[in-house]
Design a protein around this motif. Structure first.
Motif, mmCIF file in Angstrom:
data_model
loop_
_atom_site.group_PDB
_atom_site.id
_atom_site.type_symbol
_atom_site.label_atom_id
_atom_site.label_comp_id
_atom_site.label_asym_id
_atom_site.label_seq_id
_atom_site.Cartn_x
_atom_site.Cartn_y
_atom_site.Cartn_z
ATOM 1 N N LEU A 195 0.913 -1.223 0.189
ATOM 2 C CA LEU A 195 0.041 0.082 0.060
ATOM 3 C C LEU A 195 0.690 1.339 -0.103
ATOM 4 O O LEU A 195 1.981 1.382 0.568
ATOM 5 C CB LEU A 195 -1.106 -0.104 1.177
ATOM 6 N N ASP A 196 0.192 2.404 -0.452
ATOM 7 C CA ASP A 196 0.964 3.698 -0.478
ATOM 8 C C ASP A 196 1.031 4.055 1.183
ATOM 9 O O ASP A 196 0.481 3.743 1.854
ATOM 10 C CB ASP A 196 0.598 4.684 -1.368
ATOM 11 N N VAL A 197 1.730 5.111 1.420
ATOM 12 C CA VAL A 197 1.912 5.681 2.634
ATOM 13 C C VAL A 197 0.816 6.156 3.246
ATOM 14 O O VAL A 197 0.297 5.719 4.394
ATOM 15 C CB VAL A 197 3.021 6.891 2.625
ATOM 16 N N ARG A 198 -0.091 6.894 2.351
ATOM 17 C CA ARG A 198 -1.415 7.504 3.141
ATOM 18 C C ARG A 198 -2.336 6.154 3.365
ATOM 19 O O ARG A 198 -2.991 6.081 4.361
ATOM 20 C CB ARG A 198 -1.901 8.154 2.046
ATOM 21 N N LEU A 199 -2.176 5.256 2.480
ATOM 22 C CA LEU A 199 -3.234 4.100 2.816
ATOM 23 C C LEU A 199 -2.559 3.182 3.981
ATOM 24 O O LEU A 199 -3.488 2.732 4.754
ATOM 25 C CB LEU A 199 -3.371 3.123 1.517
ATOM 26 N N ARG A 200 -1.397 3.104 4.210
ATOM 27 C CA ARG A 200 -0.833 2.417 5.296
ATOM 28 C C ARG A 200 -1.335 2.991 6.654
ATOM 29 O O ARG A 200 -1.883 2.118 7.299
ATOM 30 C CB ARG A 200 0.718 2.348 5.254
ATOM 31 N N VAL A 201 -1.083 4.131 6.459
ATOM 32 C CA VAL A 201 -1.695 4.649 7.919
ATOM 33 C C VAL A 201 -3.102 4.617 8.317
ATOM 34 O O VAL A 201 -3.733 4.177 9.358
ATOM 35 C CB VAL A 201 -1.304 6.357 7.940
ATOM 36 N N GLU A 202 -3.777 4.556 7.367
ATOM 37 C CA GLU A 202 -5.264 4.439 7.192
ATOM 38 C C GLU A 202 -5.645 3.173 7.624
ATOM 39 O O GLU A 202 -6.619 2.777 8.289
ATOM 40 C CB GLU A 202 -5.880 5.106 5.897
ATOM 41 N N MET A 203 -5.030 2.200 6.898
ATOM 42 C CA MET A 203 -5.280 0.728 7.082
ATOM 43 C C MET A 203 -4.856 0.201 8.270
ATOM 44 O O MET A 203 -5.584 -0.807 9.061
ATOM 45 C CB MET A 203 -5.028 0.126 6.165
ATOM 46 N N ARG A 204 -3.798 0.622 8.905
ATOM 47 C CA ARG A 204 -3.542 0.414 10.372
ATOM 48 C C ARG A 204 -4.646 0.495 11.519
ATOM 49 O O ARG A 204 -5.050 -0.416 12.125
ATOM 50 C CB ARG A 204 -2.430 1.351 10.928
ATOM 51 N N GLU A 205 -5.171 1.612 11.447
ATOM 52 C CA GLU A 205 -6.314 1.768 12.383
ATOM 53 C C GLU A 205 -7.592 0.827 11.946
ATOM 54 O O GLU A 205 -8.260 0.447 12.850
ATOM 55 C CB GLU A 205 -6.986 3.273 12.263
#
Length: 381
Positions: A195-205
């Motif tokens: 995943l790209d950086v933005r999606l990584r942060v979103e998908m962690r939560e």
């Protein structure tokens, strides 16, 4: 060897004289997964060595380490994709592997989420989710698919093809598929790497929410320390095939038990100093002994290395002879991160507000601004 061997070995282990290894922090009744002295050899190479670990029911434990440290091999040993050379693996109290026999993945009741999600392109979203519960009735399948797609916030996507989904949506489908058979343990292999950086942060939560709602025990592996620290209930740091430290993220970060853990997490730097009766004398000034972690008295008169991270040190323009020189700077938006080499050869990193700028080569003075206890290690010869 057959499953009968494993069942017989379980009975023998329960009745044998002498207590097997146990993690005192997690009571037996709370353990979902356990490895006891597990090693994996490939010829003369050892990928995992003497790994003993307990995972609590309902927790998310992340195995964190650099490439080649053994974390992926460990996950494969838990999944049944590899068999241990030594030691045992138990899931929900049932021995699933030892040096003589290993149950395959489909007999372990584990769910797997791969780096690339591995969705079936010829199946719809609903069919992908239902894949692992094909033996259930049509009604039961439909109910479980509906329940899981609602859980992962994809209700209404049942008939979509995987190719029509974003990367984050594909990951949610992969999670739903792995959760469908109600596994005892969910295993995640670098779940955000594609995943790209933005999606990584979103998908962690999102992942944290989904796993909490599902109440499933999960083990993830990653090399991304931010991911591990922000997502996990506990972190297990691996190095050269061995566990270095296991604990809650804040404990591992703030009190690293080995120099490797300290170096691997948080852009560490070290200030060398001599321990005196009241202070540690360093290149940037004295540090009160009371600010050091652990027992210091046996090391009075000895050289030690004190762990400092970028937020522990502040820069200022040099007044007179500088403490050190800027060797590298990195602009991150809100701040600059500077690498500074001190006159005695120590190297530290400092984070400064973006309004303050020091070109590479600048002479600077340093001030220790940490208001917390500082970890330290005997100086390596």
């Amino acid at each position: 060897m057959t499953d009968t061997h494993l069942e017989a070995e379980d009975e023998h282990a329960e009745n044998a004289a002498g207590e097997p290894w146990r993690d005192a922090e997690i009571p037996d009744e709370d353990v979902a997964l356990e490895t006891d002295s597990v090693s994996k050899h490939y010829g003369s190479e050892t990928a995992v060595e003497n790994l003993s670990l307990r995972v609590r029911e309902g927790e998310l434990l992340t195995i964190l380490g650099p490439s080649g440290c053994g974390k992926t091999t460990t996950l494969r040993l838990l999944a049944g994709l590899e068999a241990p050379s030594e030691g045992t693996v138990h899931i929900e109290g049932r021995r699933v592997a030892d040096a003589d026999a290993a149950r395959p993945p489909n007999e372990r009741n584990v769910g797997l989420v791969f780096q690339d999600f591995a969705l079936f392109p010829h199946l719809s979203v609903a069919e992908n989710v239902a894949y692992g519960i094909a033996d259930a009735s049509d009604e039961a399948q439909a109910g479980r698919v509906e329940e899981l797609l609602d859980l992962v916030d994809l209700a209404g996507f049942e008939e979509r093809d995987p190719s029509e989904l974003s990367g984050g949506q594909q990951q949610r489908v992969a999670l739903a598929r792995a959760l469908a058979p109600e596994p005892d343990v969910l295993l995640l292999d670098e779940p955000f790497s594609s995943l790209d950086v933005r999606l990584r942060v979103e998908m962690r939560e999102e992942l944290k929410r989904i796993l909490s709602a599902a109440g499933v025990t999960a083990v993830s592996v990653t090399h991304d320390q931010e991911e591990a620290l922000s997502l996990s209930d506990r972190v297990a740091v691996m190095h050269d095939g061995q566990l270095e430290q296991v604990g809650p993220p804040e404990a591992v970060f703030e009190n690293p038990e080995s120099r490797f853990v300290a170096s691997f997490l948080g852009h560490a730097g070290f200030l060398s100093g001599n321990i005196g009766e009241e202070t540690v004398e360093t290149q940037v000034g004295p540090i009160p002994r009371t600010q050091l972690t652990g027992t210091v008295e046996p090391y009075v008169g000895a050289m030690v290395d004190v762990l400092v991270r970028p937020d522990d040190v502040a820069l200022a323009p040099a007044v007179g002879e500088p403490d050190g020189f800027v060797t590298r700077r990195q602009y991150t938006g809100p701040s600059f991160v500077y690498d500074v080499e001190l006159a005695n050869g120590d190297r530290v990193r400092c984070r400064q507000n973006h309004t303050e700028s020091y070109p590479v080569g600048s002479g600077v003075d340093l001030e220790l601004v940490a208001d917390h206890a500082l970890a330290w290690y005997p100086t390596q010869s």
